[in-house]
Design a protein around this motif. Structure first.
Motif, PDB file in Angstrom:
ATOM      1  N   ARG A 106       0.836  -1.209   0.000  1.00 26.53           N
ATOM      2  CA  ARG A 106       0.000   0.000   0.000  1.00 26.53           C
ATOM      3  C   ARG A 106       0.869   1.257   0.000  1.00 26.53           C
ATOM      4  O   ARG A 106       0.582   2.231  -0.701  1.00 26.53           O
ATOM      5  CB  ARG A 106      -0.929  -0.009   1.205  1.00 26.53           C
ATOM      6  CG  ARG A 106      -1.867   1.167   1.247  1.00 26.53           C
ATOM      7  CD  ARG A 106      -2.899   0.998   2.372  1.00 26.53           C
ATOM      8  NE  ARG A 106      -3.760   2.150   2.432  1.00 26.53           N
ATOM      9  CZ  ARG A 106      -3.517   3.224   3.164  1.00 26.53           C
ATOM     10  NH1 ARG A 106      -2.425   3.288   3.921  1.00 26.53           N
ATOM     11  NH2 ARG A 106      -4.349   4.245   3.163  1.00 26.53           N
ATOM     12  N   GLN A 107       1.945   1.245   0.786  1.00 18.15           N
ATOM     13  CA  GLN A 107       2.839   2.400   0.855  1.00 18.15           C
ATOM     14  C   GLN A 107       3.468   2.683  -0.508  1.00 18.15           C
ATOM     15  O   GLN A 107       3.623   3.840  -0.899  1.00 18.15           O
ATOM     16  CB  GLN A 107       3.928   2.168   1.911  1.00 18.15           C
ATOM     17  CG  GLN A 107       4.724   3.400   2.230  1.00 18.15           C
ATOM     18  CD  GLN A 107       3.855   4.533   2.766  1.00 18.15           C
ATOM     19  OE1 GLN A 107       2.933   4.326   3.533  1.00 18.15           O
ATOM     20  NE2 GLN A 107       4.148   5.748   2.323  1.00 18.15           N
ATOM     21  N   GLN A 108       3.821   1.631  -1.266  1.00 18.24           N
ATOM     22  CA  GLN A 108       4.394   1.821  -2.598  1.00 18.24           C
ATOM     23  C   GLN A 108       3.393   2.526  -3.521  1.00 18.24           C
ATOM     24  O   GLN A 108       3.762   3.379  -4.325  1.00 18.24           O
ATOM     25  CB  GLN A 108       4.826   0.482  -3.202  1.00 18.24           C
ATOM     26  CG  GLN A 108       5.880  -0.257  -2.404  1.00 18.24           C
ATOM     27  CD  GLN A 108       7.052   0.628  -2.024  1.00 18.24           C
ATOM     28  OE1 GLN A 108       7.719   1.213  -2.872  1.00 18.24           O
ATOM     29  NE2 GLN A 108       7.296   0.744  -0.723  1.00 18.24           N
ATOM     30  N   LEU A 149       0.891   4.528  -2.499  1.00 21.82           N
ATOM     31  CA  LEU A 149       0.724   5.904  -2.015  1.00 21.82           C
ATOM     32  C   LEU A 149       1.886   6.798  -2.423  1.00 21.82           C
ATOM     33  O   LEU A 149       1.702   7.985  -2.688  1.00 21.82           O
ATOM     34  CB  LEU A 149       0.553   5.920  -0.496  1.00 21.82           C
ATOM     35  CG  LEU A 149      -0.726   5.295   0.041  1.00 21.82           C
ATOM     36  CD1 LEU A 149      -0.705   5.238   1.560  1.00 21.82           C
ATOM     37  CD2 LEU A 149      -1.944   6.064  -0.450  1.00 21.82           C
ATOM     38  N   GLU A 150       3.078   6.225  -2.476  1.00 20.62           N
ATOM     39  CA  GLU A 150       4.260   6.993  -2.880  1.00 20.62           C
ATOM     40  C   GLU A 150       4.370   7.154  -4.386  1.00 20.62           C
ATOM     41  O   GLU A 150       5.243   7.868  -4.872  1.00 20.62           O
ATOM     42  CB  GLU A 150       5.524   6.323  -2.336  1.00 20.62           C
ATOM     43  CG  GLU A 150       5.645   6.412  -0.833  1.00 20.62           C
ATOM     44  CD  GLU A 150       6.811   5.617  -0.267  1.00 20.62           C
ATOM     45  OE1 GLU A 150       7.579   5.013  -1.065  1.00 20.62           O
ATOM     46  OE2 GLU A 150       6.948   5.591   0.964  1.00 20.62           O
ATOM     47  N   GLY A 151       3.487   6.481  -5.131  1.00 18.94           N
ATOM     48  CA  GLY A 151       3.519   6.588  -6.588  1.00 18.94           C
ATOM     49  C   GLY A 151       4.687   5.858  -7.217  1.00 18.94           C
ATOM     50  O   GLY A 151       5.139   6.222  -8.315  1.00 18.94           O
ATOM     51  N   ASN A 152       5.203   4.834  -6.563  1.00 23.92           N
ATOM     52  CA  ASN A 152       6.324   4.050  -7.079  1.00 23.92           C
ATOM     53  C   ASN A 152       5.874   3.343  -8.364  1.00 23.92           C
ATOM     54  O   ASN A 152       5.047   2.438  -8.323  1.00 23.92           O
ATOM     55  CB  ASN A 152       6.782   3.040  -6.026  1.00 23.92           C
ATOM     56  CG  ASN A 152       8.007   2.263  -6.446  1.00 23.92           C
ATOM     57  OD1 ASN A 152       8.332   2.174  -7.627  1.00 23.92           O
ATOM     58  ND2 ASN A 152       8.689   1.673  -5.469  1.00 23.92           N
ATOM     59  N   ALA A 178      -5.494  -2.413   1.982  1.00 20.39           N
ATOM     60  CA  ALA A 178      -5.312  -1.659   3.225  1.00 20.39           C
ATOM     61  C   ALA A 178      -4.150  -2.300   3.988  1.00 20.39           C
ATOM     62  O   ALA A 178      -3.698  -3.402   3.650  1.00 20.39           O
ATOM     63  CB  ALA A 178      -6.589  -1.710   4.066  1.00 20.39           C
ATOM     64  N   ASP A 179      -3.678  -1.621   5.024  1.00 20.82           N
ATOM     65  CA  ASP A 179      -2.567  -2.163   5.806  1.00 20.82           C
ATOM     66  C   ASP A 179      -2.907  -3.519   6.416  1.00 20.82           C
ATOM     67  O   ASP A 179      -2.031  -4.341   6.636  1.00 20.82           O
ATOM     68  CB  ASP A 179      -2.168  -1.190   6.915  1.00 20.82           C
ATOM     69  CG  ASP A 179      -1.476   0.051   6.373  1.00 20.82           C
ATOM     70  OD1 ASP A 179      -1.067   0.045   5.191  1.00 20.82           O
ATOM     71  OD2 ASP A 179      -1.341   1.032   7.133  1.00 20.82           O
ATOM     72  N   SER A 180      -4.189  -3.747   6.684  1.00 22.29           N
ATOM     73  CA  SER A 180      -4.609  -4.986   7.348  1.00 22.29           C
ATOM     74  C   SER A 180      -5.101  -6.065   6.380  1.00 22.29           C
ATOM     75  O   SER A 180      -5.521  -7.140   6.815  1.00 22.29           O
ATOM     76  CB  SER A 180      -5.730  -4.666   8.339  1.00 22.29           C
ATOM     77  OG  SER A 180      -6.835  -4.102   7.641  1.00 22.29           O
TER      78      SER A 180
END
Length: 194
Positions: free
Chosen positions: A32-34, A36-39, A103-105
């Motif tokens: 999810r973080q990837q 959100l960071e637009g990787n 989601a994170d979960s």
């Protein structure tokens, strides 16, 4: 070994879909973080598999998203985020990501990559997902999706009433109930925005 399936949609054979399903994913927060960071290396539609009823449910969203891309009608950033948006019964983009996106979960993940460039192949997607998704790869089949799906949650999202409870088994839906729900969902998705 990762089980990536290549799907070619009718009339859109030039845009193959590479689909992987993962159970018990341990690093959803990283994936999810990837996003959100637009990787750009993680340009996938990462979905919560518990809200996908069937192959047809997902493929209908993919068909709409690719058609919108080809017609310059994307309402989101790219074809992958458009797949997430296309699953939604309404036009609220943020809500579609909360309901259908990772989601994170999230424990069960469905990953979709659209082959928009020649360098995107089954092998490259397989290699990338094997390296970055920490979960058990399972087949992209209706049986797998039935096992992972939360039908009560899906019914709530699409505002579909539950079938009457049967005498023998009040908790599981019959095949005809599931087919009816699938038809209702796909119809709802098709009518959105029309």
């Amino acid at each position: 070994m990762t089980e990536i399936e290549t799907v070619r949609l009718p009339h859109l054979e030039d845009y193959p879909l590479y689909v992987g399903v993962y159970k018990d994913v341990q690093n959803s927060n990283f994936l999810r973080q990837q996003l959100l960071e637009g990787n750009s290396d993680f340009e996938y539609a990462f979905l919560d598999a518990t809200v996908i009823l069937s192959r047809n449910h997902l493929l209908a969203a993919c068909f709409r998203a690719i058609n919108d891309m080809l017609s310059d009608r994307l309402k989101s950033r790219n074809v992958h985020s458009e797949i997430v948006f296309s699953l939604s019964p309404n036009n609220n983009i943020a809500e579609s990501f909360r309901r259908f996106g990772i989601a994170d979960s999230t424990k069960h993940v469905l990953a979709v990559k659209v082959g928009t460039k020649s360098e995107i192949t089954s092998e490259s997607v397989n290699r990338h997902l094997t390296d970055h998704v920490q979960g058990q790869s399972v087949p992209f089949s209706d049986a797998t999706l039935r096992e992972l799906s939360d039908v009560a949650r899906i019914r709530k999202i699409y505002k579909a009433s539950a079938p009457p409870k049967g005498k023998a088994n009040g908790h599981t839906e019959s095949a005809s109930d599931e087919e009816g729900l699938e038809s209702f969902i796909i119809g709802t998705m098709a009518l959105k925005g029309s």
